[in-house]
Design a protein around this motif. Structure first.
Motif, PDB file in Angstrom:
ATOM      1  N   ASN A 136       0.856  -1.180   0.000  1.00 34.56           N
ATOM      2  CA  ASN A 136       0.000   0.000   0.000  1.00 34.56           C
ATOM      3  C   ASN A 136       0.896   1.234   0.000  1.00 34.56           C
ATOM      4  O   ASN A 136       1.856   1.314   0.765  1.00 34.56           O
ATOM      5  CB  ASN A 136      -0.914  -0.007   1.230  1.00 34.56           C
ATOM      6  N   THR A 137       0.592   2.189  -0.876  1.00 33.88           N
ATOM      7  CA  THR A 137       1.366   3.426  -0.949  1.00 33.88           C
ATOM      8  C   THR A 137       0.470   4.604  -0.586  1.00 33.88           C
ATOM      9  O   THR A 137      -0.645   4.721  -1.096  1.00 33.88           O
ATOM     10  CB  THR A 137       1.952   3.625  -2.360  1.00 33.88           C
ATOM     11  N   THR A 138       0.984   5.453   0.317  1.00 36.54           N
ATOM     12  CA  THR A 138       0.269   6.657   0.726  1.00 36.54           C
ATOM     13  C   THR A 138       1.099   7.858   0.291  1.00 36.54           C
ATOM     14  O   THR A 138       2.298   7.927   0.584  1.00 36.54           O
ATOM     15  CB  THR A 138       0.084   6.682   2.254  1.00 36.54           C
ATOM     16  N   THR A 139       0.459   8.774  -0.418  1.00 41.69           N
ATOM     17  CA  THR A 139       1.128  10.007  -0.851  1.00 41.69           C
ATOM     18  C   THR A 139       0.462  11.173  -0.128  1.00 41.69           C
ATOM     19  O   THR A 139      -0.765  11.289  -0.125  1.00 41.69           O
ATOM     20  CB  THR A 139       0.990  10.180  -2.382  1.00 41.69           C
ATOM     21  N   VAL A 140       1.288  12.033   0.522  1.00 44.42           N
ATOM     22  CA  VAL A 140       0.751  13.193   1.255  1.00 44.42           C
ATOM     23  C   VAL A 140       1.588  14.430   0.950  1.00 44.42           C
ATOM     24  O   VAL A 140       2.762  14.333   0.597  1.00 44.42           O
ATOM     25  CB  VAL A 140       0.728  12.949   2.780  1.00 44.42           C
ATOM     26  N   SER A 141       0.974  15.555   1.095  1.00 43.69           N
ATOM     27  CA  SER A 141       1.668  16.846   1.003  1.00 43.69           C
ATOM     28  C   SER A 141       1.383  17.588   2.294  1.00 43.69           C
ATOM     29  O   SER A 141       0.222  17.747   2.680  1.00 43.69           O
ATOM     30  CB  SER A 141       1.158  17.664  -0.185  1.00 43.69           C
ATOM     31  N   GLU A 142       2.460  18.027   2.973  1.00 43.47           N
ATOM     32  CA  GLU A 142       2.309  18.700   4.263  1.00 43.47           C
ATOM     33  C   GLU A 142       3.316  19.849   4.361  1.00 43.47           C
ATOM     34  O   GLU A 142       4.346  19.857   3.676  1.00 43.47           O
ATOM     35  CB  GLU A 142       2.550  17.722   5.413  1.00 43.47           C
ATOM     36  N   CYS A 143       3.012  20.747   5.270  1.00 44.18           N
ATOM     37  CA  CYS A 143       3.928  21.834   5.578  1.00 44.18           C
ATOM     38  C   CYS A 143       4.806  21.419   6.748  1.00 44.18           C
ATOM     39  O   CYS A 143       4.302  20.877   7.737  1.00 44.18           O
ATOM     40  CB  CYS A 143       3.170  23.104   5.954  1.00 44.18           C
ATOM     41  N   ASP A 144       6.097  21.603   6.655  1.00 45.85           N
ATOM     42  CA  ASP A 144       7.096  21.399   7.696  1.00 45.85           C
ATOM     43  C   ASP A 144       7.339  19.939   8.106  1.00 45.85           C
ATOM     44  O   ASP A 144       8.476  19.496   8.155  1.00 45.85           O
ATOM     45  CB  ASP A 144       6.786  22.230   8.942  1.00 45.85           C
ATOM     46  N   SER A 145       6.276  19.180   8.431  1.00 45.24           N
ATOM     47  CA  SER A 145       6.485  17.789   8.878  1.00 45.24           C
ATOM     48  C   SER A 145       5.204  16.970   8.711  1.00 45.24           C
ATOM     49  O   SER A 145       4.123  17.532   8.550  1.00 45.24           O
ATOM     50  CB  SER A 145       6.924  17.754  10.340  1.00 45.24           C
ATOM     51  N   TYR A 146       5.412  15.629   8.801  1.00 44.93           N
ATOM     52  CA  TYR A 146       4.264  14.722   8.731  1.00 44.93           C
ATOM     53  C   TYR A 146       4.559  13.543   9.650  1.00 44.93           C
ATOM     54  O   TYR A 146       5.642  12.933   9.579  1.00 44.93           O
ATOM     55  CB  TYR A 146       4.031  14.226   7.301  1.00 44.93           C
ATOM     56  N   THR A 147       3.602  13.223  10.541  1.00 50.93           N
ATOM     57  CA  THR A 147       3.751  12.060  11.424  1.00 50.93           C
ATOM     58  C   THR A 147       2.904  10.925  10.836  1.00 50.93           C
ATOM     59  O   THR A 147       1.693  11.046  10.699  1.00 50.93           O
ATOM     60  CB  THR A 147       3.296  12.377  12.854  1.00 50.93           C
ATOM     61  N   TRP A 148       3.628   9.846  10.509  1.00 49.64           N
ATOM     62  CA  TRP A 148       2.985   8.693   9.850  1.00 49.64           C
ATOM     63  C   TRP A 148       2.382   7.785  10.912  1.00 49.64           C
ATOM     64  O   TRP A 148       3.084   7.251  11.777  1.00 49.64           O
ATOM     65  CB  TRP A 148       4.020   7.948   9.019  1.00 49.64           C
ATOM     66  N   ALA A 149       1.081   7.581  10.869  1.00 56.24           N
ATOM     67  CA  ALA A 149       0.376   6.742  11.849  1.00 56.24           C
ATOM     68  C   ALA A 149       0.854   5.288  11.794  1.00 56.24           C
ATOM     69  O   ALA A 149       0.803   4.572  12.792  1.00 56.24           O
ATOM     70  CB  ALA A 149      -1.129   6.813  11.618  1.00 56.24           C
ATOM     71  N   GLU A 150       1.358   4.863  10.662  1.00 55.16           N
ATOM     72  CA  GLU A 150       1.818   3.472  10.483  1.00 55.16           C
ATOM     73  C   GLU A 150       2.919   3.104  11.473  1.00 55.16           C
ATOM     74  O   GLU A 150       2.927   2.015  12.029  1.00 55.16           O
ATOM     75  CB  GLU A 150       2.307   3.271   9.044  1.00 55.16           C
ATOM     76  N   ASN A 151       3.879   4.012  11.674  1.00 56.88           N
ATOM     77  CA  ASN A 151       4.998   3.695  12.562  1.00 56.88           C
ATOM     78  C   ASN A 151       5.284   4.777  13.611  1.00 56.88           C
ATOM     79  O   ASN A 151       6.230   4.667  14.378  1.00 56.88           O
ATOM     80  CB  ASN A 151       6.260   3.405  11.755  1.00 56.88           C
ATOM     81  N   GLY A 152       4.477   5.837  13.623  1.00 55.36           N
ATOM     82  CA  GLY A 152       4.640   6.890  14.619  1.00 55.36           C
ATOM     83  C   GLY A 152       5.831   7.799  14.384  1.00 55.36           C
ATOM     84  O   GLY A 152       6.166   8.606  15.244  1.00 55.36           O
ATOM     85  N   THR A 153       6.467   7.720  13.234  1.00 49.66           N
ATOM     86  CA  THR A 153       7.644   8.545  12.936  1.00 49.66           C
ATOM     87  C   THR A 153       7.213   9.862  12.296  1.00 49.66           C
ATOM     88  O   THR A 153       6.317   9.891  11.461  1.00 49.66           O
ATOM     89  CB  THR A 153       8.596   7.784  11.989  1.00 49.66           C
ATOM     90  N   THR A 154       7.908  10.941  12.710  1.00 50.81           N
ATOM     91  CA  THR A 154       7.649  12.263  12.120  1.00 50.81           C
ATOM     92  C   THR A 154       8.731  12.531  11.080  1.00 50.81           C
ATOM     93  O   THR A 154       9.926  12.422  11.374  1.00 50.81           O
ATOM     94  CB  THR A 154       7.660  13.353  13.199  1.00 50.81           C
TER      95      THR A 154
END
Length: 187
Positions: free
Chosen positions: A137-155
């Motif tokens: 599964n591939t997730t593509t996102v666009s965010e300002c400054d940072s993004y915290t991935w719910a999959e592994n909790g990494t920012t």
């Protein structure tokens, strides 16, 4: 005198040993002795067998549970059994795999869950196998400054491609991170 013997017979009347069937006569004075002789050729046969746990010998109907050399004599025939008894073994292995699994026991590659058996000699190996199809599964996102991935909790603070694998599931994150800009205008 009528006699049946194995292989040979020594007639007490004259001390002669006979190896062939026939009718023999011995006359001593006024006494005539007649021998009607049947010689049965003796047979010796040896059979070698290997079995798991026990073996029933068709010659005598006896079931043996231990290795050894056994003999049965019937008339002029001698049968010998050289027997090797190996105790049975049973072993069960439980495995889980993604998509397929190659069992080292028999070299077979399995693609479906199930219970499989391999018997070699007196050893029975059982494989209880769970096959789970892989998912991507591939997730593509666009965010300002940072993004915290719910999959592994990494920012993540940089754009790129990141992967997280859990069991047979592969998750890919493609974030586009744009730094915030602060425009301050002084008037």
């Amino acid at each position: 005198t009528t006699v049946s013997e194995c292989d040979s017979y020594t007639w007490a009347v004259n001390g002669t040993t006979y190896t062939q069937s026939g009718t023999y006569t011995d006359v001593v004075g006024c006494a005539t002795e007649t021998l009607v002789l049947t010689i049965i050729t003796g047979g010796n046969n040896t059979t070698t067998e290997s079995a798991c746990d026990s073996f029933t010998w068709s010659v005598n109907g006896i079931t043996y549970t231990q290795s050894g050399t056994y003999t049965s004599v019937t008339g002029c025939s001698t049968e010998t059994l050289v027997l090797t008894i190996t105790p049975s073994t049973n072993n069960t292995t439980t495995e889980s795999a993604c998509d397929s699994f190659t069992w080292s026991e028999n070299g077979t590659t399995y693609t479906q869950s199930g219970t499989y058996t391999s018997v070699v000699g007196c050893a029975t190996e059982t494989l209880v196998l769970t096959i789970t199809p892989s998912t991507n599964n591939t997730t593509t996102v666009s965010e300002c400054d940072s993004y915290t991935w719910a999959e592994n909790g990494t920012t993540y603070t940089q754009s790129g491609t990141y992967t997280s694998v859990s069991g047979c599931a592969t998750q890919t994150l493609v974030p586009t991170i744009t730094p915030s800009t602060n425009n301050t205008t002084t008037v």
